[in-house]
Design an enzyme around this catalytic site. Structure first.
Site, short mmCIF file in Angstrom:
data_model
loop_
_atom_site.label_atom_id
_atom_site.label_comp_id
_atom_site.label_asym_id
_atom_site.label_seq_id
_atom_site.Cartn_x
_atom_site.Cartn_y
_atom_site.Cartn_z
CG ASP A 298 -2.11 0.71 1.20
OD1 ASP A 298 -3.25 0.50 1.52
OD2 ASP A 298 -2.16 1.73 0.44
CD GLU A 493 -6.88 5.33 2.55
OE1 GLU A 493 -6.29 6.27 1.15
OE2 GLU A 493 -5.89 5.64 3.29
C1 GLC Z 1 -4.14 4.06 -0.21
C2 GLC Z 1 -4.74 2.76 0.11
C3 GLC Z 1 -5.33 1.72 -0.83
C4 GLC Z 1 -5.13 2.57 -2.04
C5 GLC Z 1 -3.79 2.96 -2.03
C6 GLC Z 1 -3.43 3.99 -3.46
O1 GLC Z 1 -3.50 4.71 1.24
O2 GLC Z 1 -4.61 2.38 1.75
O3 GLC Z 1 -6.49 1.89 -0.27
O4 GLC Z 1 -5.48 1.89 -3.20
O5 GLC Z 1 -3.25 4.17 -1.22
O6 GLC Z 1 -3.98 5.26 -3.63
#
Ligand code: GLC
Length: 593
Positions: A298, A493
């Site tokens: 991530d 988030e």
């Molecule tokens: C974010 C999220 C994830 C996402 C990634 C790319 O922090 O946690 O779900 O796919 O970054 O944007």
């Protein structure tokens, strides 16, 4: 004659492999020909360490200089939430993707770069794309009827894939398979439900809808993100083996549905960060469950790991089973990743066998999604098409949950002549879409094309009733009924985490106090990513509808309010008056009329 028949057969076979459908991992050795006519295994055998590590590197589009992809043989580029080409049109996306791909085709081996983005409720970074209900709303459909839920999930996947492919995109970081068990979690709306069975059903069907229409899914975030203490995003979940097995079914079903990539969670299990949990990423997921796809980390998640420095964190993640690293805290993060990982291999701290396993998984993925055979997109297609908007509008209607309906209030609505519509959410595309819409966090206002709740009501009541709109609820006049729209500000988030209550916004409470004074039935519609803590306020409402985050087609709410359709959604989450307080509406509750 025989020769012609054979060439026709081969052409048809190629045509078939070219079709949108992403083939499930063929059993046994891969025989499909790759770029340069080699299989992934043959390709791997000819790669240098630098080329292998390049394949394992994913950079954000904004952290690249022109030529970087060729110079470093990068394997992947992504858009973070809201990271869009200067021209946010299908043509602008295609030009951007083809530009990156052409750079990758200039590398020694010409392995095409793969581009990933978060299309989590439609192609939500793309301006004027069809924005679908967020997963919480789709979960409400399934909580009402599992078969209808499965169909809704497939439709959502299909629409997302069609509009992604229209812009040249083929890989989305979706679906979330977390099972949200504390509504204070800011990602509750990205989960389908607190119910494992619903998450399992919906995840597998979204994946089928995506992959049958040419887009690769990325199941996320593995695992236990919904079990973190107090619903804290990226927090710690205490899970024994039974606890892990309880929330594993969505991943098992996703693997069976053909998911070819996975993203670990930022969160920890029993104090160990998922991104460095070899037990769970390799021993359980890859070895015990037989996951053949690849694991992409991530957003800059490696910087949260143990080890004390970036190089040690890289070793921990790769040795735990991470195959591709989303190195997104600036350009140095991916440049240093490439340098450090080669050093780690040369120092014997990361075995070359681990590198080869990672690269092979990535190459097989690229081949299966058709990148080797057709890496470039010939021309842009259309997004936000009427048929998709209509299908999305139906999903909105099916997702509504009627939680209260005193004195048959809903059935009386079409007979009223003077209706007041109030609340910011009644005429705010951004609020009905929520986070992950055009920008990462989403925002209020007319951020993309769509139909607001108010516009849906105005269309439904045309020629039958006069509709007055007052955002504040304050206006001269007498009314037969008020439709008051309340809800949450857009968030994504951690921004959505709540340490305590999820109370009605002050702005909405002020509006409600205004509309109570008209002494007529008040019908409340809530636009939220989760059950809000409304205490006893609902007792002042003649009717109460949870509309979740319906996306661009908010007009679908009026199709049920003023149409003859029944309410089919049921709440996918237990609804308490206050956090950890008395249950107001149990999981699966909802009235039909
Ligand atoms: C974010 C999220 C994830 C996402 C990634 C790319 O922090 O946690 O779900 O796919 O970054 O944007």
């Amino acid at each position: 004659m025989k020769k012609h028949f054979l060439s026709l057969f081969i052409m048809l076979l190629l045509l078939f492999t070219h079709t949108a459908c992403i083939s499930k991992a063929p059993a046994g050795k891969n025989t499909l020909k790759s770029v340069a006519g080699k299989t992934p295994e043959e390709l791997l055998a000819s790669m240098t360490l630098a080329e292998k590590v390049g394949q394992m590197t994913q950079a954000e589009r904004g952290d690249l200089y022109k030529g970087d992809i060729t110079e470093y043989a990068l394997g992947s580029v992504l858009s973070g939430g809201g990271s869009t080409p200067a021209q946010n049109t299908p043509e602008g996306w295609v030009t951007m993707f083809n530009g990156f791909t052409e750079e990758s085709l200039k590398t020694r081996l010409g392995i095409p770069v793969v581009y990933g983005l978060d299309a989590v409720h439609g192609h939500n970074n793309a301006l004027n794309a069809t924005i679908l209900p967020h997963n919480v709303g789709l979960g409400a459909i399934a909580a009402g009827n599992q078969e209808r839920g499965a169909q809704a999930a497939y439709t959502a996947g299909r629409i997302t894939a069609e509009e992604m492919r229209a812009t040249g995109a083929r890989w989305t970081f979706a679906p979330v398979l977390g099972v949200a068990e504390d509504v204070r979690w800011g990602r509750t709306y990205e989960s389908y439900s607190e119910n494992v069975g619903i998450v399992t059903l919906m995840g597998a069907n979204v994946i089928k809808g995506l992959q049958d229409n040419g887009v690769a899914a990325c199941m996320k975030h593995f695992l236990g993100e919904g079990q973190a203490k107090d619903g804290r995003n990226q927090g710690n979940a205490l899970l024994d083996r039974a606890g892990i097995e309880r929330i594993f079914p969505p991943y098992r079903a996703a693997i069976e549905a053909g998911a070819l990539s996975l993203m670990p969670s930022f969160s920890s299990v029993n104090g160990v960060k998922m991104h460095e949990s070899k037990d769970l990423l390799t021993d359980l997921l890859k070895n015990e469950m037989g996951f053949e796809g690849f694991i992409v980390s991530d957003w800059a998640a490696l910087t949260q790991l143990s080890g004390g420095n970036y190089k040690a964190q890289i070793a921990n993640a790769i040795n735990a089973g991470v195959d591709m690293v989303m190195a997104t805290n600036g350009r140095d993060s991916w440049v240093n990743f490439i340098e450090h990982l080669q050093e780690l291999v040369n120092e014997g701290k990361v075995p070359i066998t681990r590198i080869d396993d990672a690269v092979l998984r990535i190459l097989r993925f690229k081949q299966r999604i058709g990148l080797f055979d057709a890496p470039l997109t010939k021309k842009a297609g259309a997004i936000g098409v009427d048929a998709n908007r209509a299908a999305a509008r139906t999903l909105v209607a099916e997702s509504l949950v009627l939680l209260r309906n005193e004195n048959n209030a809903i059935a009386k609505l079409p007979s009223y002549k003077r209706i007041l519509v109030a609340g910011q959410g009644a005429h705010d595309i951004g609020m009905q879409c929520g986070g992950w819409t055009i920008t990462w966090q989403g925002k209020h206002g007319f951020i993309t094309k769509g139909t607001t709740v108010l516009e849906g009501i105005q269309n439904a009541a045309k020629g039958k009733a006069s509709i007055t709109y007052a955002e504040s609820g304050k206006v001269e006049g007498t009314f037969d009924a008020v439709i008051a729209v309340i809800g949450e500000d857009p968030y994504a988030e951690t921004e959505g985490d709540r340490s305590n209550q999820i109370n009605i916004r002050t702005r909405d409470m002020n509006m409600l106090r205004e509309v109570y004074d008209y002494n007529c039935p008040v019908i409340v519609i809530m636009l939220s990513g989760r059950p809000m803590t409304i205490g006893d306020e609902y007792k002042k409402w003649e009717a109460f509808i949870a509309a979740w985050l319906p996306g661009s087609e908010g007009g679908g709410i009026a199709d049920v309010l003023f149409g003859s359709k029944d309410f089919t959604g049921r709440t996918p989450y237990t609804w308490r008056k206050t956090i950890n307080g008395e249950v107001l509406f149990p999981f699966g509750y909802g009235l039909t009329k």
